[in-house]
Design a protein around this motif. Structure first.
Motif, PDB file in Angstrom:
ATOM      1  N   ASP A  39       0.821  -1.217   0.000  1.00 51.03           N
ATOM      2  CA  ASP A  39       0.000   0.000   0.000  1.00 51.03           C
ATOM      3  C   ASP A  39       0.851   1.261   0.000  1.00 51.03           C
ATOM      4  OD1 ASP A  39      -2.530  -1.234   0.012  1.00 51.03           O
ATOM      5  OD2 ASP A  39      -2.434  -1.561   2.183  1.00 51.03           O
ATOM      6  N   GLU A  40       1.963   1.225   0.738  1.00 54.87           N
ATOM      7  CA  GLU A  40       2.777   2.433   0.861  1.00 54.87           C
ATOM      8  C   GLU A  40       3.433   2.847  -0.456  1.00 54.87           C
ATOM      9  OE1 GLU A  40       5.023  -0.852   3.254  1.00 54.87           O
ATOM     10  OE2 GLU A  40       2.949  -0.267   2.841  1.00 54.87           O
ATOM     11  N   SER A  41       3.484   1.917  -1.418  1.00 50.40           N
ATOM     12  CA  SER A  41       4.073   2.255  -2.709  1.00 50.40           C
ATOM     13  C   SER A  41       3.231   3.266  -3.478  1.00 50.40           C
ATOM     14  CB  SER A  41       4.263   0.995  -3.558  1.00 50.40           C
ATOM     15  OG  SER A  41       5.230   0.146  -2.969  1.00 50.40           O
ATOM     16  N   THR A  43       2.333   5.998  -2.397  1.00 49.25           N
ATOM     17  CA  THR A  43       2.950   7.292  -2.110  1.00 49.25           C
ATOM     18  C   THR A  43       4.011   7.629  -3.156  1.00 49.25           C
ATOM     19  OG1 THR A  43       2.605   6.951   0.252  1.00 49.25           O
ATOM     20  CG2 THR A  43       4.194   8.633  -0.378  1.00 49.25           C
TER      21      THR A  43
END
Length: 336
Positions: A39-41, A43
């Motif tokens: 999920d943080e990708s 960003t």
């Protein structure tokens, strides 16, 4: 001119490098989508204003008007993703290795050939300015008939054991670059491989069946040779050197440094250590390899590193593993 629509699959260290270069350095490229499981990708995608972020490769391929895909995901996904991209008619850049199984690689290459798309493998060291210069000197006959190639490749520190377990081992993960470089620099085909390996850095690496230090001798079809020495840990930094010895002389490529200063005092001579790791050492080569991939798409020409180059490097790696285990030279015909 219409821009080339590109998608990037996998936003780990290499994926981030390729994404940055594609977005910043190529006016004829539009990155239209990225894919990553984390999920943080998203960003990262937002930082580069990428309009589509997905977690599934099939969804990535479904992005409208997509021309090419750059695959930087984990090794065990490469073969499946390349097959899917080829069947979807997309041009493909894929990080090495294509797969750890020679039979699987052959199957993938047949699919790519049947689909009529381009496939370039990410052997970025070919595009390093220093190494390209050595290759040109060989082509120009400056060193004469090549008799010995010497390659030193030592990491500043070993990878986590969790990575070693799935990497295919030192020869298919680390030395595979050197196998490709030996072929590229010499312009010759490898006939025989003899490898010796040991665990001298991290005992945990040995416990999962791998080595961290090795010397490999390659014999080319004309009897000339290459010697490769590897270690997972060099306390002074990332050690990347190359030498070609021939009938007319010798050519060398030394380590790159942050700067070339030297301090001379009564206590000795000192200077900076080599650049710390591959992200710094090969920054220019990553950009250049992508430039040549894009150029092949624009011009319709051949990619500079194709699937067969990947196949042969894997075959040499498997021959090295077999040689080390059986303590004997192994010919490539035994593997291929």
């Amino acid at each position: 001119m219409k821009k080339i629509n590109v998608a990037v699959a996998g936003l780990g260290r290499i994926g981030k490098i390729h994404l940055k270069n594609l977005c910043r350095n190529f006016s004829d490229v539009q990155v239209v989508a990225v894919m990553d499981l984390l999920d943080e990708s998203k960003t990262i995608a937002d930082q580069f204003n990428i309009p589509v972020f997905v977690k599934d490769f099939d969804q990535l391929l479904a992005v409208p008007e997509l021309d090419a895909v750059v695959i930087c995901s984990p090794t065990d996904t490469h073969a499946d993703y390349v097959v899917k991209a080829a069947n979807a008619g997309k041009q493909i850049f894929c990080e090495k290795p294509l797969d750890l199984s020679l039979d699987r690689v052959k199957q993938v290459l047949e699919t790519v050939k049947g689909a009529g798309v381009k496939l370039m493998l990410g052997f970025n060291r070919r595009f390093d300015p220093e190494f390209k210069k050595i290759r040109q000197l060989v082509l120009d006959d400056a060193v004469g008939d090549v008799q010995i190639v010497k390659i030193t490749s030592r990491d500043p520190g070993p990878p986590p054991v969790s990575y070693v377990k799935v990497s295919g081992g030192m020869f298919l993960d680390m030395t595979i670059h050197d196998f490709d470089m030996a072929r590229y620099i010499s312009g010759k085909a490898v006939k025989e491989v003899y490898a010796k390996g040991a665990v001298m850095v991290d005992p945990e690496i040995g416990k999962v069946g791998d080595v961290d230090t090795a010397i490999i001798t390659l014999t080319f079809e004309d009897g000339s040779m290459a010697v490769i020495d590897n270690c997972r840990k060099a306390v002074y930094g990332y050690d990347q050197r190359l030498e070609v010895f021939g009938s007319k002389g010798m050519a060398q490529a030394e380590n790159n440094f942050p700067n070339n200063h030297k301090l001379y005092t009564k206590d000795g001579i000192s200077g900076d250590l080599p650049l710390n790791f591959f992200l710094e050492r090969y920054d220019a080569s990553y950009n250049q390899e992508m430039a040549e991939f894009i150029d092949a798409l624009v011009s319709g020409g051949e990619v500079p590193v194709d699937g067969n180059d990947g196949l042969l490097s894997i075959a040499i790696g498997l021959a090295a593993k077999k040689s080390m285990v059986e303590n004997r030279p192994v010919t490539l015909t035994e593997i291929l």
